[in-house]
Design a protein around this motif. Structure first.
Motif, mmCIF file in Angstrom:
data_model
loop_
_atom_site.group_PDB
_atom_site.id
_atom_site.type_symbol
_atom_site.label_atom_id
_atom_site.label_comp_id
_atom_site.label_asym_id
_atom_site.label_seq_id
_atom_site.Cartn_x
_atom_site.Cartn_y
_atom_site.Cartn_z
ATOM 1 N N UNK A 142 -7.595 -13.264 -5.893
ATOM 2 C CA UNK A 142 -6.768 -13.015 -7.091
ATOM 3 C C UNK A 142 -5.607 -12.167 -7.201
ATOM 4 N N UNK A 143 -5.786 -10.883 -6.368
ATOM 5 C CA UNK A 143 -4.373 -10.202 -6.207
ATOM 6 C C UNK A 143 -3.627 -10.825 -5.388
ATOM 7 N N UNK A 144 -4.029 -11.508 -4.244
ATOM 8 C CA UNK A 144 -2.913 -12.125 -3.625
ATOM 9 C C UNK A 144 -2.290 -13.117 -4.234
ATOM 10 N N UNK A 145 -2.800 -13.939 -5.085
ATOM 11 C CA UNK A 145 -2.411 -15.023 -5.840
ATOM 12 C C UNK A 145 -1.395 -14.245 -6.852
ATOM 13 N N UNK A 146 -1.690 -13.303 -7.499
ATOM 14 C CA UNK A 146 -0.727 -12.579 -8.439
ATOM 15 C C UNK A 146 0.337 -11.984 -7.500
ATOM 16 N N UNK A 226 -18.698 -1.854 -18.488
ATOM 17 C CA UNK A 226 -17.889 -2.638 -18.986
ATOM 18 C C UNK A 226 -17.447 -3.431 -17.857
ATOM 19 N N UNK A 227 -16.726 -4.743 -18.117
ATOM 20 C CA UNK A 227 -16.438 -5.572 -16.816
ATOM 21 C C UNK A 227 -15.662 -4.923 -15.758
ATOM 22 N N UNK A 228 -16.420 -4.974 -14.639
ATOM 23 C CA UNK A 228 -15.778 -4.239 -13.200
ATOM 24 C C UNK A 228 -15.213 -3.018 -13.467
ATOM 25 N N UNK A 229 -16.471 -2.265 -14.237
ATOM 26 C CA UNK A 229 -16.179 -0.935 -14.488
ATOM 27 C C UNK A 229 -17.386 -0.159 -14.673
ATOM 28 N N UNK A 230 -17.330 1.098 -13.810
ATOM 29 C CA UNK A 230 -18.551 1.728 -13.696
ATOM 30 C C UNK A 230 -18.651 3.057 -14.241
ATOM 31 N N UNK A 231 -19.938 3.635 -14.710
ATOM 32 C CA UNK A 231 -19.621 4.894 -15.425
ATOM 33 C C UNK A 231 -21.121 5.822 -14.712
ATOM 34 N N UNK A 250 -13.623 -3.464 -4.551
ATOM 35 C CA UNK A 250 -12.998 -5.075 -4.813
ATOM 36 C C UNK A 250 -11.695 -4.388 -5.206
ATOM 37 N N UNK A 251 -10.620 -5.407 -5.318
ATOM 38 C CA UNK A 251 -9.248 -5.063 -5.821
ATOM 39 C C UNK A 251 -9.332 -5.396 -7.185
ATOM 40 N N UNK A 252 -9.570 -4.324 -8.126
ATOM 41 C CA UNK A 252 -9.540 -4.467 -9.396
ATOM 42 C C UNK A 252 -9.244 -3.219 -10.212
ATOM 43 N N UNK A 369 -6.172 2.948 -11.883
ATOM 44 C CA UNK A 369 -5.615 2.423 -10.778
ATOM 45 C C UNK A 369 -6.398 1.278 -10.206
ATOM 46 N N UNK A 370 -5.746 1.002 -9.193
ATOM 47 C CA UNK A 370 -6.477 -0.214 -8.276
ATOM 48 C C UNK A 370 -7.360 0.268 -7.333
#
Length: 376
Positions: A142-146, A226-231, A250-252, A369-370
């Motif tokens: 996804x990141x390479x595509x962006x 939350x989506x792709x988010x950790x606590x 991951x790259x997010x 950040x990423x």
């Protein structure tokens, strides 16, 4: 040594305007003046066009290189079910139309809806190239595509502006292009150099925020908030800490605003501390650390808007710590200077907690950040 006497110029002699003036010499002086009055702008256009053409040629090379890198990565690493070239070319050309903003009421919700719809669509169609790919590989592609899509769009816009100005012989139209081109080239070169970094899953300069908070999370129980988010919930000198970052490696960038909203809905938060990378000004040192107030987060603005809205509605102060870096440093392999600041920034976060909160209070700490290459 004789000095030049500036008071003794003979202007008649200098411009050859005396009685014995040679008509041929007058033409030598006057013709170039008329020539530049009528054709000067066109000459400037040709000279400037040459410089811009070199830049456009480089941009063309960048977009082709990014496309080829993406295709080769998918073919060699992800075992696609069929030839992915046509599908990738179609993804690269996808565009996003932002909602109408004549009536700004509700514009943030509209922008968020369109951007997340695009992300969801891209994610599902990238996965269709190779259904067996892992979530980490999916974020890489996804990141390479962006990157490939952004370089394609930059090339098209700059080339369009150049061809339009040239077609109309319009020098004033080409001037803004000449002024912005160095900045465009700097960002484009940085994106091109970021490709091998994301392919290898290495951390980039923008990942310093997640790196700091990720170190604070080590050896603690993580939960997806939350989506792709950790606590992670932890404690420090009688205070309750809510540590939030995008789920690595991951790259997010995750969805920190959604995560903060959930934390605030279930707990009373007394302060928010955000750790992020920030663009340095010319003359500033790379990896310099600065403190401030307000939501330190980039992007298109929807996450920033939501975090500010949550903080305002609950009357929660927002403090920020940023690590300065250039555009190139932000999206290419994290330098040793920046990585070495992680422990210093973590110490400053604890100092900020001690200075601005008291025992028994709760603090949300967000690494922005990423998070490519940065676990937790």
């Amino acid at each position: 040594m004789s000095l030049v006497n500036f008071t003794s110029f003979d202007f008649d002699q200098l411009f050859a305007m005396g009685d014995d003036t040679n008509p041929l010499m007058m033409l030598v002086w006057i013709l170039p003046i008329f020539f530049f009055v009528f054709y000067g702008q066109r000459i400037q256009l040709y000279v400037t066009s040459g410089e811009i053409k070199k830049g456009i040629s480089k941009l063309d090379g960048f977009r082709n290189e990014s496309r080829d890198e993406l295709i080769n990565y998918v073919k060699n690493n992800l075992k696609p079910v069929d030839d992915p070239v046509q599908k990738i070319d179609r993804f690269i050309d996808y565009f996003t139309i932002m909602p109408v903003d004549m009536d700004p009421n509700g514009i943030v919700d509209k922008v968020r809806h369109i951007v997340r719809s695009r992300e969801d669509y891209t994610r599902e169609h990238v996965r269709s190239i190779s259904p067996q790919m892992s979530d980490i590989e999916l974020t890489k592609v996804q990141t390479l595509l962006e990157i490939a899509s952004s370089l394609q769009m930059i090339y098209k816009i700059i080339n369009h502006m150049y061809l339009t100005a040239k077609k109309q012989n319009n020098y004033p139209l080409i001037l803004p292009l000449q002024m912005i081109l160095p900045f465009i080239m700097e960002q484009s070169e940085a994106m091109k150099e970021a490709i091998p970094v994301f392919k290898k899953g290495q951390p980039v300069g923008d990942g310093i925020g997640p790196m700091v908070v990720g170190k604070m999370m080590l050896k603690n129980q993580k939960e997806t908030v939350a989506f792709q988010t950790v606590l992670v919930k932890s404690e420090f000198e009688g205070r309750k800490l809510f540590l939030l970052k995008a789920e690595g490696p991951g790259s997010t960038v995750g969805r920190p605003a959604d995560g903060l909203e959930k934390i605030v809905s279930e707990n009373k938060i007394d302060a928010i501390i955000m750790v992020d990378a920030a663009l340095k000004m010319e003359g500033e040192d790379s990896a310099a650390v600065a403190r401030g107030f307000g939501a330190a987060i980039g992007g298109i603005g929807t996450e920033k808007f939501e975090i500010e809205a949550i903080a305002t509605s609950k009357n929660i102060p927002i403090f920020s710590i940023v690590v300065k870096q250039s555009v190139k440093e932000a999206i290419t392999l994290m330098t040793k200077e920046i990585a070495d600041k992680a422990d210093d920034v973590r110490t400053q976060v604890y100092e900020m907690i001690q200075e601005n909160t008291t025992q028994g209070q709760s603090i949300a700490i967000i690494g922005v950040g990423n998070t490519a290459g940065v676990p937790q």
